[in-house]
Design a protein around this motif. Structure first.
Motif, PDB file in Angstrom:
ATOM      1  N   GLU B  48       0.837  -1.206   0.000  1.00 28.31           N
ATOM      2  CA  GLU B  48       0.000   0.000   0.000  1.00 28.31           C
ATOM      3  C   GLU B  48       0.870   1.253   0.000  1.00 28.31           C
ATOM      4  O   GLU B  48       1.999   1.241   0.494  1.00 28.31           O
ATOM      5  N   ILE B  49       0.329   2.328  -0.554  1.00 29.20           N
ATOM      6  CA  ILE B  49       0.944   3.648  -0.364  1.00 29.20           C
ATOM      7  C   ILE B  49      -0.060   4.483   0.400  1.00 29.20           C
ATOM      8  O   ILE B  49      -1.162   4.738  -0.081  1.00 29.20           O
ATOM      9  N   VAL B  50       0.307   4.870   1.622  1.00 28.56           N
ATOM     10  CA  VAL B  50      -0.620   5.591   2.488  1.00 28.56           C
ATOM     11  C   VAL B  50      -0.134   7.023   2.679  1.00 28.56           C
ATOM     12  O   VAL B  50       1.030   7.244   3.011  1.00 28.56           O
ATOM     13  N   GLY B  51      -1.020   7.974   2.450  1.00 28.08           N
ATOM     14  CA  GLY B  51      -0.713   9.366   2.746  1.00 28.08           C
ATOM     15  C   GLY B  51      -1.108   9.656   4.182  1.00 28.08           C
ATOM     16  O   GLY B  51      -2.262   9.466   4.556  1.00 28.08           O
ATOM     17  N   TYR B  52      -0.148  10.080   4.998  1.00 23.30           N
ATOM     18  CA  TYR B  52      -0.433  10.376   6.404  1.00 23.30           C
ATOM     19  C   TYR B  52      -0.472  11.889   6.522  1.00 23.30           C
ATOM     20  O   TYR B  52       0.574  12.544   6.502  1.00 23.30           O
ATOM     21  N   LEU B  53      -1.664  12.444   6.584  1.00 25.83           N
ATOM     22  CA  LEU B  53      -1.813  13.888   6.454  1.00 25.83           C
ATOM     23  C   LEU B  53      -2.311  14.532   7.732  1.00 25.83           C
ATOM     24  O   LEU B  53      -2.953  13.903   8.562  1.00 25.83           O
ATOM     25  N   GLY B  54      -2.048  15.818   7.836  1.00 25.23           N
ATOM     26  CA  GLY B  54      -2.512  16.587   8.972  1.00 25.23           C
ATOM     27  C   GLY B  54      -1.837  17.949   8.960  1.00 25.23           C
ATOM     28  O   GLY B  54      -0.825  18.134   8.293  1.00 25.23           O
ATOM     29  N   ALA B  55      -2.405  18.897   9.705  1.00 22.22           N
ATOM     30  CA  ALA B  55      -1.837  20.247   9.766  1.00 22.22           C
ATOM     31  C   ALA B  55      -0.482  20.202  10.482  1.00 22.22           C
ATOM     32  O   ALA B  55      -0.102  19.178  11.053  1.00 22.22           O
ATOM     33  N   ASN B  56       0.246  21.301  10.470  1.00 19.13           N
ATOM     34  CA  ASN B  56       1.499  21.371  11.220  1.00 19.13           C
ATOM     35  C   ASN B  56       1.230  21.119  12.691  1.00 19.13           C
ATOM     36  O   ASN B  56       0.296  21.672  13.246  1.00 19.13           O
ATOM     37  N   GLY B  57       2.054  20.263  13.295  1.00 22.95           N
ATOM     38  CA  GLY B  57       1.891  19.974  14.716  1.00 22.95           C
ATOM     39  C   GLY B  57       0.811  18.958  15.020  1.00 22.95           C
ATOM     40  O   GLY B  57       0.489  18.711  16.174  1.00 22.95           O
ATOM     41  N   ALA B  58       0.262  18.336  13.987  1.00 25.12           N
ATOM     42  CA  ALA B  58      -0.806  17.361  14.205  1.00 25.12           C
ATOM     43  C   ALA B  58      -0.277  16.070  14.821  1.00 25.12           C
ATOM     44  O   ALA B  58      -1.032  15.317  15.440  1.00 25.12           O
ATOM     45  N   GLU B 314      -6.759  19.739  -2.417  1.00 27.14           N
ATOM     46  CA  GLU B 314      -6.310  20.963  -1.782  1.00 27.14           C
ATOM     47  C   GLU B 314      -7.456  21.637  -1.028  1.00 27.14           C
ATOM     48  O   GLU B 314      -7.288  22.083   0.107  1.00 27.14           O
ATOM     49  N   ASP B 315      -8.615  21.713  -1.700  1.00 23.31           N
ATOM     50  CA  ASP B 315      -9.769  22.345  -1.063  1.00 23.31           C
ATOM     51  C   ASP B 315     -10.237  21.527   0.124  1.00 23.31           C
ATOM     52  O   ASP B 315     -10.620  22.062   1.160  1.00 23.31           O
ATOM     53  N   VAL B 316     -10.201  20.211  -0.043  1.00 19.52           N
ATOM     54  CA  VAL B 316     -10.610  19.326   1.049  1.00 19.52           C
ATOM     55  C   VAL B 316      -9.741  19.589   2.262  1.00 19.52           C
ATOM     56  O   VAL B 316     -10.233  19.818   3.376  1.00 19.52           O
ATOM     57  N   VAL B 317      -8.444  19.580   2.024  1.00 23.35           N
ATOM     58  CA  VAL B 317      -7.531  19.745   3.149  1.00 23.35           C
ATOM     59  C   VAL B 317      -7.679  21.132   3.758  1.00 23.35           C
ATOM     60  O   VAL B 317      -7.681  21.290   4.971  1.00 23.35           O
ATOM     61  N   ARG B 318      -7.898  22.127   2.901  1.00 19.94           N
ATOM     62  CA  ARG B 318      -8.079  23.479   3.428  1.00 19.94           C
ATOM     63  C   ARG B 318      -9.308  23.511   4.341  1.00 19.94           C
ATOM     64  O   ARG B 318      -9.272  24.091   5.431  1.00 19.94           O
ATOM     65  N   LEU B 319     -10.344  22.860   3.903  1.00 20.03           N
ATOM     66  CA  LEU B 319     -11.562  22.799   4.714  1.00 20.03           C
ATOM     67  C   LEU B 319     -11.309  22.125   6.060  1.00 20.03           C
ATOM     68  O   LEU B 319     -11.746  22.590   7.108  1.00 20.03           O
ATOM     69  N   ILE B 320     -10.606  20.996   5.991  1.00 20.56           N
ATOM     70  CA  ILE B 320     -10.356  20.247   7.221  1.00 20.56           C
ATOM     71  C   ILE B 320      -9.483  21.040   8.178  1.00 20.56           C
ATOM     72  O   ILE B 320      -9.728  21.084   9.380  1.00 20.56           O
ATOM     73  N   TYR B 321      -8.452  21.684   7.629  1.00 19.12           N
ATOM     74  CA  TYR B 321      -7.573  22.466   8.487  1.00 19.12           C
ATOM     75  C   TYR B 321      -8.318  23.643   9.082  1.00 19.12           C
ATOM     76  O   TYR B 321      -8.132  24.016  10.234  1.00 19.12           O
ATOM     77  N   ALA B 322      -9.195  24.236   8.282  1.00 18.94           N
ATOM     78  CA  ALA B 322      -9.983  25.358   8.786  1.00 18.94           C
ATOM     79  C   ALA B 322     -10.858  24.876   9.935  1.00 18.94           C
ATOM     80  O   ALA B 322     -11.011  25.555  10.950  1.00 18.94           O
ATOM     81  N   GLU B 323     -11.376  23.677   9.793  1.00 22.93           N
ATOM     82  CA  GLU B 323     -12.187  23.079  10.838  1.00 22.93           C
ATOM     83  C   GLU B 323     -11.339  22.862  12.098  1.00 22.93           C
ATOM     84  O   GLU B 323     -11.787  23.089  13.209  1.00 22.93           O
ATOM     85  N   ALA B 324     -10.105  22.415  11.881  1.00 23.46           N
ATOM     86  CA  ALA B 324      -9.210  22.134  13.002  1.00 23.46           C
ATOM     87  C   ALA B 324      -8.858  23.416  13.759  1.00 23.46           C
ATOM     88  O   ALA B 324      -8.669  23.404  14.965  1.00 23.46           O
ATOM     89  N   GLU B 325      -8.774  24.523  13.042  1.00 22.46           N
ATOM     90  CA  GLU B 325      -8.415  25.794  13.674  1.00 22.46           C
ATOM     91  C   GLU B 325      -9.497  26.234  14.658  1.00 22.46           C
ATOM     92  O   GLU B 325      -9.212  26.860  15.660  1.00 22.46           O
ATOM     93  N   ARG B 326     -10.733  25.923  14.329  1.00 20.43           N
ATOM     94  CA  ARG B 326     -11.838  26.402  15.148  1.00 20.43           C
ATOM     95  C   ARG B 326     -11.919  25.707  16.496  1.00 20.43           C
ATOM     96  O   ARG B 326     -11.438  24.610  16.669  1.00 20.43           O
TER      97      ARG B 326
END
Ligand code: ADP
Ligand code: MG
Lengths: 256, 326
Positions: B48-58, B314-326
């Motif tokens: 498998e190739i897995v993308g492990y994603l998250g904002a800085n400091g996640a 990109e938009d997905v991640v932007r949305l998720i990060y924006a959610e994380a900021e709140r």
């Protein structure tokens, strides 16, 4: 890994040339200064001028390889966070450091040769007391080097606990240099200090091999010296094992 | 290949002190615990190739450090190919290759060749294997161009190519990449991706990659694990991630010169007027289709041009990060 240590030393040709010049210079200085100290005195503490000069030169060269200017690569690697990659090698961090220390010593051999040649040219080198003494010297010098390499690694691991390692390293260097007899032969130390110095492992690194070389220690005592060295080597290895075990459990890696 | 269960890592940090003798008082400052990784769990199959994603400091790097055995976790278990990484560091080393974008595993002052040969000796790679692997790597990474250059004199792109060669030289079954493409030019990025994809295809190398580069993810990852403040918030394939966070698609219409824009619209589609005079029709693909929206829009007014906007990660991640900021 051995090659890495030596290549690191040999790769910088300018550095290598410079270190040879510096060793040559130190040799000349030692010969001149010790001759000046002795001028007019036949013997000091039972040691004649030729032995004292020769001791000073060989001690400097032994010390040059036993206590290099960099105790080990560990402090730099910890500071940069590159120790992370050392932790995922099939050889442990201690093993890698030891191999690099071997390499660094191999890389220092040209400098040692230059030092011996210069001392010889100035008539400052006494031959070993006998072939047995030479053998004893080589054996004890090798064991002494091993003890020093282990202790260097143990001390350099202080870097896992504190960012500023200058203090501990400075103290270690000062005590080790003095107590090994690299600066002043232990013959000239006051008698009240000798028991303390003999209780430390540093004399075994420089003074003990040179005692054998100059026949100040009868060759019959070789086995006793070797036994003490082996005991210290085991102790030093145990210290390294303990310290590295603690360090590698708590290690945090600098940087993302 | 990789099994992670309830993985936790806590760091103890002194409370920041200020004022007189702050540096000294810091030593006795009360310590506060920061949970960098919180009950993380997932399993990765071979190949498998897995993308492990998250904002800085996640907590991405911290997780990678535990999976590689560099750092010992506070609690939880990890097995990689049957081994506990931090308990079997030396044996585990043969199974994994690691690339950290921020630091090199090559020896800084020495030429790339010496570093690679040192790695060859460390992992006891046979001389013939070494030569054939270097040849193989060179085809995509072109490392032979700078084999004799010291690492410190390499460009970042060259260094990363060298690093990747070093990480794969012993042909590990698992490759971890922590922000490998950060700061690279497009050409170097593409070489890295091609290489990773090829190793995965030819040797079934399992890959785990953290990145902020959407092209890395779109080109390489079939699966995404998303973490936020140390917790897994999504684990699944890329397309369902887009569907979950971007449930709509849109048709963008450029009206014709004489068109009465007021009438442009379609059933089940929201109408947005853009600043550049175009009109977006947003729709939920569950309720209507792009074809239906286009057909209806075309029947209401004269249309000069149109295109369909696919959801971008990109938009997905932007949305998720924006959610994380709140
Ligand atoms: N050595 C450390 N000491 C204290 N806190 C740390 C340490 N390393 C990471 N952290 C903290 O853990 C959290 C996760 O960090 P990290 O795993 O590096 O995040 P990411 O790689 O996702 O950007 C951050 O809040 C960070 O400040
Ligand atoms: Mg990170």
């Amino acid at each position: 890994m051995i090659r890495l240590g030596s290549t690191n030393a040999l790769f910088f040709r300018a550095n290598l040339a410079l270190s040879m010049v510096s060793v040559a210079l130190q040799t000349v200085l030692l010969v001149t200064v010790w001759r000046a100290v002795y001028s007019g005195h036949g013997q000091v503490a039972g040691i004649n001028e030729a032995d004292a000069v020769s001791y000073a030169v060989i001690a400097m060269l032994l010390w040059h390889i036993a206590l290099p200017w960099q105790l080990s690569s560990i402090p730099d690697r910890v500071r940069e966070g590159t120790v992370a990659t050392d932790l995922i090698r099939p050889i442990g961090v201690v093993g890698q450091s030891l191999l690099q220390a071997v390499g660094a010593t191999v890389g220092a051999i040209p400098g040692v040769m230059v030092g011996l040649a210069v001392a010889f040219a100035f008539g400052g080198l006494e031959p070993p007391a006998s072939t047995g003494a030479l053998g004893g010297f080589l054996l004890t010098a090798a064991l002494g080097w091993s003890i020093a390499a282990m202790l260097n690694i143990a001390v350099s691991m202080v870097a896992f606990w504190t960012t500023d390692t200058r203090g501990p390293f400075y103290i270690y260097r000062a005590v080790a240099s003095f107590a090994s007899g690299a600066l002043i032969p232990l013959w000239f130390m006051p008698t009240w200090l000798r028991p303390l110095l003999d209780a430390l492992p540093f004399g075994l690194q420089v003074f003990a091999p040179l005692q054998l070389w100059h026949g100040q220690e009868p060759i019959g005592r070789l086995w006793a010296v070797l036994a003490t060295q082996l005991a210290w080597l085991a102790a030093a290895a145990a210290i390294v094992a303990l310290v590295s075990w603690r360090a590698l459990r708590k290690v945090v890696i600098n940087g993302g | 290949m990789i099994e992670v269960v309830e993985l936790v890592k806590e760091f103890r940090k002194p409370q920041p002190t200020t004022g007189r003798l702050a540096g000294v008082r810091q030593l006795w400052a009360p310590r506060r615990t920061v949970r960098a990784v919180d009950q993380v769990g997932f399993a990765v199959e071979r190949g498998e190739i897995v993308g492990y994603l998250g904002a800085n400091g996640a907590g991405k790097s911290t997780t990678i450090k535990m999976l590689t055995g560099i750092v010992v976790p506070t609690s939880g278990t990890v097995t990689v190919n049957g081994l506990v990484p931090w308990a079997n560091r030396k044996k585990h080393a043969y199974n994994i290759g690691v690339v950290f974008g921020q630091k090199t595993q090559l020896w800084f002052d020495l030429p790339l060749r010496v570093s690679l040969e040192t790695i060859r000796d460390l992992y006891r790679i046979g001389a013939a294997d070494y030569v054939s692997r270097i040849d193989e790597f060179d085809e995509v990474l072109q490392i032979k161009d700078f084999m004799d250059t010291p690492i410190r004199s390499l460009s970042l792109g060259q260094r990363m190519r060298g690093d990747l060669a070093g990480a794969m030289l012993h042909r590990p079954q698992v490759l971890y990449l922590d922000e490998p493409t950060v700061g690279l030019d497009v050409v170097a990025k593409q070489a890295l991706r091609d290489f990773i994809a090829e190793q995965n295809r030819v040797h079934s190398t399992t890959v785990m990659i953290t990145t902020h580069d959407m092209d890395d993810i779109e080109q390489l990852c079939r699966r995404i694990v998303l973490i936020d403040r140390g917790r897994v918030v999504y684990d699944g394939d890329l397309s369902s991630l887009k569907r979950r966070y971007l449930p709509f698609r849109e048709v963008v219409i450029t009206p014709g010169a004489n068109a009465d824009t007021a009438y442009i619209g379609a059933k089940h589609a929201d109408r947005l007027e853009n600043a550049d005079g175009t009109i977006s029709l947003r729709f939920d693909p569950e309720r209507t289709s792009a074809a239906a929206v286009i057909a209806q829009a075309a029947s209401t007014a004269d249309i000069a041009d149109l295109h369909v906007n696919e959801p971008k990660l990109e938009d997905v991640v932007r949305l998720i990060y924006a959610e994380a900021e709140r």
